[in-house]
Design a protein around this motif. Structure first.
Motif, PDB file in Angstrom:
ATOM      1  N   LEU A  17      -1.803  -4.436  -4.208  1.00  0.00           N
ATOM      2  CA  LEU A  17      -0.990  -4.391  -3.003  1.00  0.00           C
ATOM      3  C   LEU A  17       0.480  -4.562  -3.345  1.00  0.00           C
ATOM      4  O   LEU A  17       0.833  -5.218  -4.324  1.00  0.00           O
ATOM      5  N   GLU A  21       2.647  -5.829   1.478  1.00  0.00           N
ATOM      6  CA  GLU A  21       1.586  -5.011   2.066  1.00  0.00           C
ATOM      7  C   GLU A  21       0.412  -5.859   2.523  1.00  0.00           C
ATOM      8  O   GLU A  21       0.035  -6.828   1.865  1.00  0.00           O
ATOM      9  N   SER A  26     -11.725  -1.203   1.963  1.00  0.00           N
ATOM     10  CA  SER A  26     -11.888  -0.143   0.967  1.00  0.00           C
ATOM     11  C   SER A  26     -12.547   1.081   1.587  1.00  0.00           C
ATOM     12  O   SER A  26     -13.467   0.961   2.403  1.00  0.00           O
ATOM     13  N   ALA A 147       2.244  -0.022   4.308  1.00  0.00           N
ATOM     14  CA  ALA A 147       1.585   0.734   3.250  1.00  0.00           C
ATOM     15  C   ALA A 147       2.074   2.169   3.245  1.00  0.00           C
ATOM     16  O   ALA A 147       2.546   2.690   4.265  1.00  0.00           O
ATOM     17  N   GLU A 150      -0.595   6.899   0.501  1.00  0.00           N
ATOM     18  CA  GLU A 150      -1.747   6.854  -0.392  1.00  0.00           C
ATOM     19  C   GLU A 150      -2.835   5.915   0.126  1.00  0.00           C
ATOM     20  O   GLU A 150      -3.954   5.913  -0.379  1.00  0.00           O
ATOM     21  N   ARG A 151      -2.515   5.112   1.137  1.00  0.00           N
ATOM     22  CA  ARG A 151      -3.502   4.200   1.729  1.00  0.00           C
ATOM     23  C   ARG A 151      -4.130   4.777   2.998  1.00  0.00           C
ATOM     24  O   ARG A 151      -4.781   4.056   3.752  1.00  0.00           O
ATOM     25  N   ARG A 154      -7.815   4.142   3.688  1.00  0.00           N
ATOM     26  CA  ARG A 154      -8.100   2.768   4.111  1.00  0.00           C
ATOM     27  C   ARG A 154      -7.802   2.585   5.597  1.00  0.00           C
ATOM     28  O   ARG A 154      -8.547   1.894   6.307  1.00  0.00           O
TER      29      ARG A 154
END
Length: 314
Positions: A17, A21, A26, A147, A150-151, A154
């Motif tokens: 993280l 963040e 997951s 974030a 790329e997250r 999630r």
């Protein structure tokens, strides 16, 4: 002779993280699998690890091990006495007791314990004016978690998890909306007495909730600022206080401009004019400009009437 430069490893996304963040679940588990592992972890009597959760749920141990971290951050689990083991917190035990009474009560218990979390407050704030698209809520969660893109997987799983427990509902239009009650998917199986069970327990547990810090304080300040700005805009639109309106007295005679209608026998009130059907052939009596004006007036009347009836105009 120049020294060969070390190759830069490929960027595959952050493994850890960022400094500020916030943690999201997951993407290696679906929302229903995540919920299954979470409920089993909250029901544990002795410290449990990923192997024990895998035996209870049938999900791979390496994936079960991804659940407790988020569960601890959301207040349902605490660390056990041995390494990589976990125990339910008081909130987690409350959830487990509710699931023993039924799935609907268990989901309601999770909603009760998660409604104060940063992700729940972010979605509730985004939906404060009505349903929004899935993409809008995912973007809100990424922003609230500080974030990057790329997250995004999630954020999608977190949103799916909120839908699974009933914090977010799917509208007929496909949009998503904040919902604090029982999820429609579980409404049919809800015990009519479930709303009255353990209310004192829930209130006692809520009174022991931690005070919001960090992200919570910033979100609270932001919400207060938004409310203040909305109230200020409303005050400017309303302007100075208007005098009290008076109910007009009944008319005893038609105005001069309506006298021709009265003399023709049609009558001056709107209802008598609109009740007889207006045929397309009747429109030939109007000029092009009058037809356009009639269309705009009817559109405005339809929109205002729908607003008064509480229906959304699309």
């Amino acid at each position: 002779m120049s020294t060969p430069r070390a190759e830069t490893p490929p960027v595959t996304g952050r493994a850890r993280l960022g400094p500020d963040e916030l943690l999201m679940p997951s993407p290696k588990l679906r929302a229903d699998q995540y919920l299954l592992v979470l409920v089993n972890a909250c029901s544990a009597v002795d410290p449990v690890d990923s192997v024990g959760l895998s035996a209870a749920t049938g999900i791979a141990a390496k994936n079960c091990g991804l659940v407790p971290v988020f569960a601890m951050n959301s207040g349902l689990l605490v660390k056990g006495h041995r390494r990589a083991t976990y125990l339910p917190s008081e909130k987690g035990r409350y959830v487990a007791r509710a699931f023993k009474r039924g799935e609907a009560e268990g989901l309601a218990a999770i909603r009760n314990k998660w409604k104060g979390q940063w992700f729940a407050r972010a979605v509730k704030d985004r939906c404060r004016y009505g349903p929004v698209s899935r993409e809008a809520l995912v973007a809100k969660l990424l922003t609230a978690a500080r974030a990057g893109s790329e997250r995004i997987k999630r954020a999608h799983i977190l949103l799916d998890l909120m839908v699974a427990v009933g914090l977010v509902t799917v509208e007929e239009s496909g949009e998503l909306h904040w919902f604090e009650g029982v999820s429609p998917a579980h409404a049919a199986g809800t015990d009519p007495h479930s709303a009255n069970i353990s209310r004192e327990e829930a209130r006692a547990d809520d009174s022991a909730e931690e005070s919001p810090t960090g992200e919570a304080l910033s979100d609270t300040t932001e919400e207060a600022s938004d409310r203040a700005g909305h109230e200020e805009r409303s005050a400017r639109q309303e302007g100075p206080e208007m005098p009290e309106a008076e109910v007009p007295r009944p008319r005893t005679e038609a105005p001069a401009q309506d006298q021709a209608l009265v003399e023709s026998g049609v009558g001056g009130d709107l209802l008598s004019l609109l009740l007889p059907p207006i045929l397309l052939a009747d429109l030939t009596r109007l000029t092009q400009a009058e037809v356009l004006e009639l269309h705009s007036h009817l559109t405005a009347v339809t929109a205002l009437t729908a607003k008064l009836r509480g229906h959304r105009v699309t």
